[in-house]
Design a protein around this motif. Structure first.
Motif, PDB file in Angstrom:
ATOM      1  N   LEU A 202       0.829  -1.216   0.000  1.00 52.03           N
ATOM      2  CA  LEU A 202       0.000   0.000   0.000  1.00 52.03           C
ATOM      3  C   LEU A 202       0.865   1.269   0.000  1.00 52.03           C
ATOM      4  CD1 LEU A 202      -2.855  -1.022   2.485  1.00 52.03           C
ATOM      5  CD2 LEU A 202      -2.899  -1.088  -0.019  1.00 52.03           C
ATOM      6  N   LYS A 203       2.179   1.076   0.044  1.00 50.43           N
ATOM      7  CA  LYS A 203       3.147   2.176  -0.029  1.00 50.43           C
ATOM      8  C   LYS A 203       2.867   3.278   0.988  1.00 50.43           C
ATOM      9  CE  LYS A 203       4.340   1.329  -4.893  1.00 50.43           C
ATOM     10  NZ  LYS A 203       5.082   0.125  -4.554  1.00 50.43           N
ATOM     11  N   VAL A 204       2.848   2.861   2.244  1.00 44.71           N
ATOM     12  CA  VAL A 204       2.713   3.821   3.334  1.00 44.71           C
ATOM     13  C   VAL A 204       3.944   4.731   3.310  1.00 44.71           C
ATOM     14  CG1 VAL A 204       2.686   4.048   5.856  1.00 44.71           C
ATOM     15  CG2 VAL A 204       1.450   2.156   4.756  1.00 44.71           C
ATOM     16  N   ASP A 205       3.736   6.037   3.275  1.00 42.61           N
ATOM     17  CA  ASP A 205       4.862   6.982   3.365  1.00 42.61           C
ATOM     18  C   ASP A 205       5.157   7.147   4.857  1.00 42.61           C
ATOM     19  OD1 ASP A 205       6.577   9.125   3.536  1.00 42.61           O
ATOM     20  OD2 ASP A 205       5.597  10.264   1.945  1.00 42.61           O
ATOM     21  N   PHE A 206       6.099   6.331   5.363  1.00 46.20           N
ATOM     22  CA  PHE A 206       6.289   6.249   6.808  1.00 46.20           C
ATOM     23  C   PHE A 206       6.609   7.597   7.441  1.00 46.20           C
ATOM     24  CE2 PHE A 206       9.112   5.639  10.503  1.00 46.20           C
ATOM     25  CZ  PHE A 206       8.191   5.085  11.374  1.00 46.20           C
ATOM     26  N   GLU A 207       7.541   8.346   6.840  1.00 47.28           N
ATOM     27  CA  GLU A 207       7.942   9.616   7.464  1.00 47.28           C
ATOM     28  C   GLU A 207       6.793  10.610   7.484  1.00 47.28           C
ATOM     29  OE1 GLU A 207      11.739  11.131   6.460  1.00 47.28           O
ATOM     30  OE2 GLU A 207      12.708   9.228   6.919  1.00 47.28           O
ATOM     31  N   ALA A 208       6.006  10.642   6.407  1.00 43.01           N
ATOM     32  CA  ALA A 208       4.865  11.554   6.355  1.00 43.01           C
ATOM     33  C   ALA A 208       3.812  11.156   7.396  1.00 43.01           C
ATOM     34  CB  ALA A 208       4.256  11.554   4.953  1.00 43.01           C
ATOM     35  N   GLU A 209       3.563   9.837   7.504  1.00 41.82           N
ATOM     36  CA  GLU A 209       2.593   9.364   8.495  1.00 41.82           C
ATOM     37  C   GLU A 209       3.059   9.674   9.915  1.00 41.82           C
ATOM     38  OE1 GLU A 209      -0.438   8.340   8.371  1.00 41.82           O
ATOM     39  OE2 GLU A 209      -0.567   8.196   6.196  1.00 41.82           O
ATOM     40  N   LEU A 210       4.355   9.462  10.143  1.00 38.65           N
ATOM     41  CA  LEU A 210       4.923   9.731  11.461  1.00 38.65           C
ATOM     42  C   LEU A 210       4.723  11.201  11.840  1.00 38.65           C
ATOM     43  CD1 LEU A 210       6.711   8.703  13.884  1.00 38.65           C
ATOM     44  CD2 LEU A 210       8.684   9.414  12.553  1.00 38.65           C
TER      45      LEU A 210
END
Lengths: 227, 222
Positions: A202-210
């Motif tokens: 699902l290509k979670v943008d980890f840094e953006a989500e964080l």
């Protein structure tokens, strides 16, 4: 009471499993004589996998990983409820003690738990657990209501439910603090397709989500100075 | 342009991650070749015979070491395969597996060298893990003399075994399980997996008539 012949059948089906286990052990030893010696020395998996209990989605098999490579938690519909001590203790142990590099939340299409949560029925003990999925629907009500076809809507809810579990993992102190210190773990969201055996990232943008999560849920002092 | 340490760390992490996704493609293609019927069957529903309650430990991949296939085992794995009577997560799994999937076997499986068991035999504050490991400490208290009389590895093995027995008791106290035992012969099993040899062994968890009657009287609901 159960009839004796049923009992005998059940007994045999478990005996079969013990035979399978022996076969697996000898095949492992054939390929690598010290396979079990290495495992008995301890575990240092790179991955924590949080997935559904569904029998059709076995973690190691779908990822092609061996014993020792992935720490696993599986529950109904791969939920990460904020107050569930069970999953929270798994995340804590995996991040603080095993220092995993990746946390994967893996949902799957045709999930019975998500389907049950969309059904107007009283399922007793299952109600409070599945209500978390109805909450995900409520958070994305506009988007989901705009999907006319029922099956497509159901599949999208399965993806959004995975994303919500990812967010709940990012809310924890263990993940935020470890990321600040070590640049890991990174949280990923996947969906497994039972029809062809393939994983969809699902290509979670980890840094953006964080960054997004930390506006409200920051438990790691000093980590959000850039925002 | 030079790469920072963080960039390099991220690059190697991405590689490991990409490996998992690549291996999945290989597995899916190979499985489809070897068992062309498997994925179409799986897509239509699940009918597992076994509910497996085991430890999250990476060395204990149940479907792999049981030599079984996707579709065979419904799985709950948590830290140290602990069962709390009021835990909604494991309770929901048991309810769903026994009531709706109608599994024939429920397995509680502990293992040697369990980190959760070792933690409960120590006295270090572990934050949020402590309440989770509570049942293990209660077993430690109730069996203190026995455990103290053993070398540490043997004590860990013993506590793992006691934990499996206690977990099975909690499963058997659930009304949905009691009914399935009486109505359709649901079987329960306590196992220990030896991570040093890969071998599973079954514990004798047969209850006396008296224990069974008392349990039914106290826990059976309609």
């Amino acid at each position: 009471m159960a009839k004796p012949n049923i009992n005998r059948y059940l007994r045999q089906s478990l005996d079969h499993i013990f035979q399978n286990n022996k076969k697996w052990v000898s095949s492992k030893k054939q390929t690598d004589a010290s396979f079990f010696d290495k495992l008995s020395a301890g575990q240092s998996p790179d991955y924590l996998y949080i997935g559904c209990s569904d029998s059709r989605v076995p973690a190691n098999e779908i990822m092609g990983l061996e014993a020792g490579e992935v720490f696993v938690h599986r529950n109904i519909a791969n939920l990460v409820p904020n107050v569930d001590l069970n999953v929270m203790s798994v995340i804590n142990y995996a991040v603080r003690h095993l220092k995993v590099k990746h946390i994967i939340v893996c949902g799957h299409y045709n999930c019975g738990g998500v389907k049950a949560a969309l059904t107007p029925a009283d399922l007793g003990l299952l109600n409070p657990w599945l209500r978390n999925i109805r909450d995900v629907y409520r958070l994305h009500e506009k988007e989901l209501d705009a999907i006319p076809e029922e099956h497509a809507r159901y599949n999208r809810l399965i993806e959004l439910n995975v994303m919500e579990s990812c967010r709940n993992i990012i809310k924890t102190a263990a993940v935020q603090q470890s990321y600040q210190e070590n640049q890991y773990p990174i949280v990923h969201g996947w969906v497994f397709d039972l029809g062809d055996g393939l994983l969809k990232d699902l290509k979670v943008d980890f840094e953006a989500e964080l960054a997004n999560v930390q506006k409200i849920y920051c438990l790691s002092p000093g980590s959000n100075s850039e925002h | 342009m030079t790469l920072s340490r963080t960039d390099i760390a991220r690059a190697s992490l991405t590689d490991r991650y990409a490996t998992g996704l690549r291996l999945n493609k290989e597995w899916a293609a190979q499985t489809a070749r070897n068992q062309p019927e498997l994925f179409p069957t799986l897509a239509s529903g699940q009918t597992p015979q076994i509910l497996w309650i085991g430890c999250s430990d990476s060395r204990c991949p149940e479907t792999t070491f049981l030599g079984l296939e996707p579709g065979d085992v419904f799985v709950h794995r948590n830290i140290a395969n602990v069962l709390h009577p009021g835990d909604l997560s494991s309770s929901a799994v048991i309810e769903y597996a026994v009531q709706y999937l109608r599994v024939n076997h429920v397995v509680v499986c502990g293992h040697t060298s369990c980190g959760g068991v070792a933690a409960a035999l120590g006295n270090k504050n572990l934050g949020i893990l402590d309440p989770w490991l509570f049942p293990l400490r209660q077993l430690r208290e109730r069996n203190l003399k026995l455990l103290q009389s053993m070398p540490s590895e043997e004590a860990a093995g013993k506590l793992a075994e006691l934990n499996v027995r206690e977990g099975l008791n909690i499963v058997k106290q659930k009304s949905v399980v009691l009914n399935a035992i009486r109505e359709r012969g649901l079987q329960l099993h306590g196992l220990i997996y030896d991570v040093g040899s890969g071998v599973l062994s079954e514990l004798d968890t047969e209850d006396s008539e008296e224990v069974i009657r008392a349990r039914l009287t106290a826990f059976h609901t309609e």
